[in-house]
Design a protein around this motif. Structure first.
Motif, PDB file in Angstrom:
ATOM      1  N   SER A  74      38.977  43.163  43.682  1.00 45.71           N
ATOM      2  CA  SER A  74      38.948  41.937  44.482  1.00 45.71           C
ATOM      3  C   SER A  74      38.694  42.264  45.948  1.00 45.71           C
ATOM      4  N   GLY A  75      39.396  43.254  46.457  1.00 47.96           N
ATOM      5  CA  GLY A  75      39.179  43.663  47.842  1.00 47.96           C
ATOM      6  C   GLY A  75      37.784  44.197  48.081  1.00 47.96           C
ATOM      7  N   ALA A  76      37.215  44.823  47.060  1.00 46.32           N
ATOM      8  CA  ALA A  76      35.859  45.361  47.159  1.00 46.32           C
ATOM      9  C   ALA A  76      34.800  44.270  47.125  1.00 46.32           C
ATOM     10  N   GLY A  77      35.195  43.063  46.737  1.00 47.51           N
ATOM     11  CA  GLY A  77      34.248  41.962  46.651  1.00 47.51           C
ATOM     12  C   GLY A  77      33.592  41.801  45.294  1.00 47.51           C
ATOM     13  N   MET A  78      34.068  42.542  44.302  1.00 47.73           N
ATOM     14  CA  MET A  78      33.483  42.475  42.953  1.00 47.73           C
ATOM     15  C   MET A  78      33.948  41.248  42.181  1.00 47.73           C
ATOM     16  N   ILE A  79      35.173  40.819  42.423  1.00 42.24           N
ATOM     17  CA  ILE A  79      35.710  39.635  41.763  1.00 42.24           C
ATOM     18  C   ILE A  79      36.277  38.708  42.836  1.00 42.24           C
ATOM     19  N   GLN A  80      36.584  37.499  42.446  1.00 44.65           N
ATOM     20  CA  GLN A  80      37.119  36.508  43.379  1.00 44.65           C
ATOM     21  C   GLN A  80      38.392  37.029  44.048  1.00 44.65           C
ATOM     22  N   PRO A  81      38.648  36.572  45.268  1.00 45.65           N
ATOM     23  CA  PRO A  81      39.880  37.009  45.948  1.00 45.65           C
ATOM     24  C   PRO A  81      41.126  36.621  45.152  1.00 45.65           C
ATOM     25  N   LEU A  82      41.996  37.586  44.960  1.00 41.08           N
ATOM     26  CA  LEU A  82      43.263  37.349  44.270  1.00 41.08           C
ATOM     27  C   LEU A  82      44.311  36.920  45.290  1.00 41.08           C
ATOM     28  N   PRO A  83      45.376  36.269  44.827  1.00 41.75           N
ATOM     29  CA  PRO A  83      46.425  35.830  45.757  1.00 41.75           C
ATOM     30  C   PRO A  83      47.036  37.009  46.517  1.00 41.75           C
ATOM     31  N   PHE A  84      47.339  36.747  47.778  1.00 43.36           N
ATOM     32  CA  PHE A  84      48.003  37.748  48.634  1.00 43.36           C
ATOM     33  C   PHE A  84      47.228  39.067  48.676  1.00 43.36           C
ATOM     34  N   LEU A  85      45.911  38.978  48.731  1.00 47.34           N
ATOM     35  CA  LEU A  85      45.057  40.163  48.618  1.00 47.34           C
ATOM     36  C   LEU A  85      45.364  41.199  49.695  1.00 47.34           C
ATOM     37  N   ARG A  86      45.417  40.779  50.940  1.00 49.45           N
ATOM     38  CA  ARG A  86      45.677  41.740  52.022  1.00 49.45           C
ATOM     39  C   ARG A  86      47.045  42.399  51.835  1.00 49.45           C
ATOM     40  N   LEU A  87      48.054  41.597  51.578  1.00 49.97           N
ATOM     41  CA  LEU A  87      49.409  42.123  51.385  1.00 49.97           C
ATOM     42  C   LEU A  87      49.462  43.077  50.192  1.00 49.97           C
ATOM     43  N   ALA A  88      48.828  42.690  49.100  1.00 52.81           N
ATOM     44  CA  ALA A  88      48.836  43.529  47.900  1.00 52.81           C
ATOM     45  C   ALA A  88      48.136  44.857  48.144  1.00 52.81           C
ATOM     46  N   LEU A  89      46.982  44.831  48.802  1.00 56.50           N
ATOM     47  CA  LEU A  89      46.269  46.080  49.069  1.00 56.50           C
ATOM     48  C   LEU A  89      47.059  46.975  50.024  1.00 56.50           C
ATOM     49  N   GLY A 128      45.672  57.160  47.447  1.00 58.58           N
ATOM     50  CA  GLY A 128      46.115  56.411  48.621  1.00 58.58           C
ATOM     51  C   GLY A 128      45.115  56.475  49.757  1.00 58.58           C
ATOM     52  N   LEU A 129      44.543  57.640  49.987  1.00 56.52           N
ATOM     53  CA  LEU A 129      43.562  57.777  51.060  1.00 56.52           C
ATOM     54  C   LEU A 129      42.296  56.973  50.771  1.00 56.52           C
ATOM     55  N   VAL A 130      41.859  56.971  49.516  1.00 54.26           N
ATOM     56  CA  VAL A 130      40.690  56.172  49.143  1.00 54.26           C
ATOM     57  C   VAL A 130      40.978  54.690  49.394  1.00 54.26           C
ATOM     58  N   HIS A 131      42.157  54.234  48.984  1.00 56.82           N
ATOM     59  CA  HIS A 131      42.530  52.834  49.227  1.00 56.82           C
ATOM     60  C   HIS A 131      42.633  52.542  50.726  1.00 56.82           C
ATOM     61  N   LEU A 132      43.186  53.482  51.482  1.00 58.18           N
ATOM     62  CA  LEU A 132      43.330  53.283  52.922  1.00 58.18           C
ATOM     63  C   LEU A 132      41.968  53.133  53.600  1.00 58.18           C
ATOM     64  N   VAL A 133      41.037  53.989  53.245  1.00 55.83           N
ATOM     65  CA  VAL A 133      39.689  53.891  53.809  1.00 55.83           C
ATOM     66  C   VAL A 133      39.089  52.522  53.480  1.00 55.83           C
ATOM     67  N   GLY A 134      39.172  52.118  52.234  1.00 57.26           N
ATOM     68  CA  GLY A 134      38.638  50.822  51.841  1.00 57.26           C
ATOM     69  C   GLY A 134      39.329  49.674  52.549  1.00 57.26           C
ATOM     70  N   LEU A 135      40.639  49.743  52.646  1.00 56.62           N
ATOM     71  CA  LEU A 135      41.410  48.692  53.304  1.00 56.62           C
ATOM     72  C   LEU A 135      40.999  48.552  54.765  1.00 56.62           C
ATOM     73  N   ILE A 136      40.859  49.667  55.435  1.00 55.21           N
ATOM     74  CA  ILE A 136      40.412  49.629  56.846  1.00 55.21           C
ATOM     75  C   ILE A 136      39.032  48.994  56.952  1.00 55.21           C
ATOM     76  N   GLN A 137      38.157  49.343  56.014  1.00 57.67           N
ATOM     77  CA  GLN A 137      36.777  48.834  56.070  1.00 57.67           C
ATOM     78  C   GLN A 137      36.699  47.328  55.833  1.00 57.67           C
ATOM     79  N   VAL A 138      37.585  46.780  55.018  1.00 59.81           N
ATOM     80  CA  VAL A 138      37.503  45.347  54.694  1.00 59.81           C
ATOM     81  C   VAL A 138      38.565  44.503  55.407  1.00 59.81           C
ATOM     82  N   TRP A 139      39.349  45.122  56.266  1.00 61.58           N
ATOM     83  CA  TRP A 139      40.484  44.450  56.895  1.00 61.58           C
ATOM     84  C   TRP A 139      40.110  43.080  57.488  1.00 61.58           C
ATOM     85  N   ASP A 140      39.049  43.036  58.287  1.00 58.34           N
ATOM     86  CA  ASP A 140      38.667  41.778  58.941  1.00 58.34           C
ATOM     87  C   ASP A 140      38.217  40.715  57.942  1.00 58.34           C
ATOM     88  N   ARG A 141      37.603  41.138  56.877  1.00 55.87           N
ATOM     89  CA  ARG A 141      37.134  40.204  55.850  1.00 55.87           C
ATOM     90  C   ARG A 141      38.285  39.605  55.055  1.00 55.87           C
TER      91      ARG A 141
END
Length: 143
Positions: A74-89, A128-141
């Motif tokens: 969901s965070g990657a944009g492959m599926i619809q945004p899930l609830p509490f996406l930012r918090l969950a990621l 965790g590092l892979v998720h962190l990199v992705g999270l930083i990249q999509v944070w504003d979105r």
């Protein structure tokens, strides 16, 4: 990002799904696989005795990892945004990194071997590092 999808979170989703499938394989593999994958002698013996709780615990872990994979997708944009996406990621990333850092201390003296503690902690650090990199990249979105 590739084709509008966040590559790091796509990789994170794949890693979480592989981990989930590995947990399910342990159930199928039986007691020797519980030992091989470092679940500890207590769970291996319980599985040998035909107890259900090792499988239940392992299924629960696999389900959590599958949910985490869905959130990464969901965070990657492959599926619809899930609830509490930012918090969950944020939580998923934190849990992977916390497990990596605290694992060697928390798991020492629990009957798990040093190799399992080290390898599983390094795996969690990588996830965790892979998720962190992705999270930083999509944070504003994630707004």
């Amino acid at each position: 990002m590739t084709d509008g999808y966040n590559l790091a979170l796509l990789v994170g989703a794949g890693l979480s799904m592989i981990a989930a499938l590995a947990h399910l394989a342990v159930i199928i593999g039986g007691p020797s696989w519980y030992r091989l994958f470092g679940a500890g002698e207590k769970l291996a013996r319980a599985a040998e005795a035909g107890r259900l709780y090792p499988a239940i615990i392992t299924i629960c872990i696999a389900l959590v990892l599958m949910v985490w994979a869905a959130y990464a997708l969901s965070g990657a944009g492959m599926i619809q945004p899930l609830p509490f996406l930012r918090l969950a990621l944020c939580a998923i990333t934190f849990i992977y990194l916390a497990r990596a850092m605290a694992g060697p201390l928390v798991l020492a003296g629990t009957g798990r071997n040093r190799r399992f503690i080290t390898v599983s902690s390094l795996i969690c650090l990588g996830f965790g590092l892979v998720h962190l990199v992705g999270l930083i990249q999509v944070w504003d979105r994630l707004g």
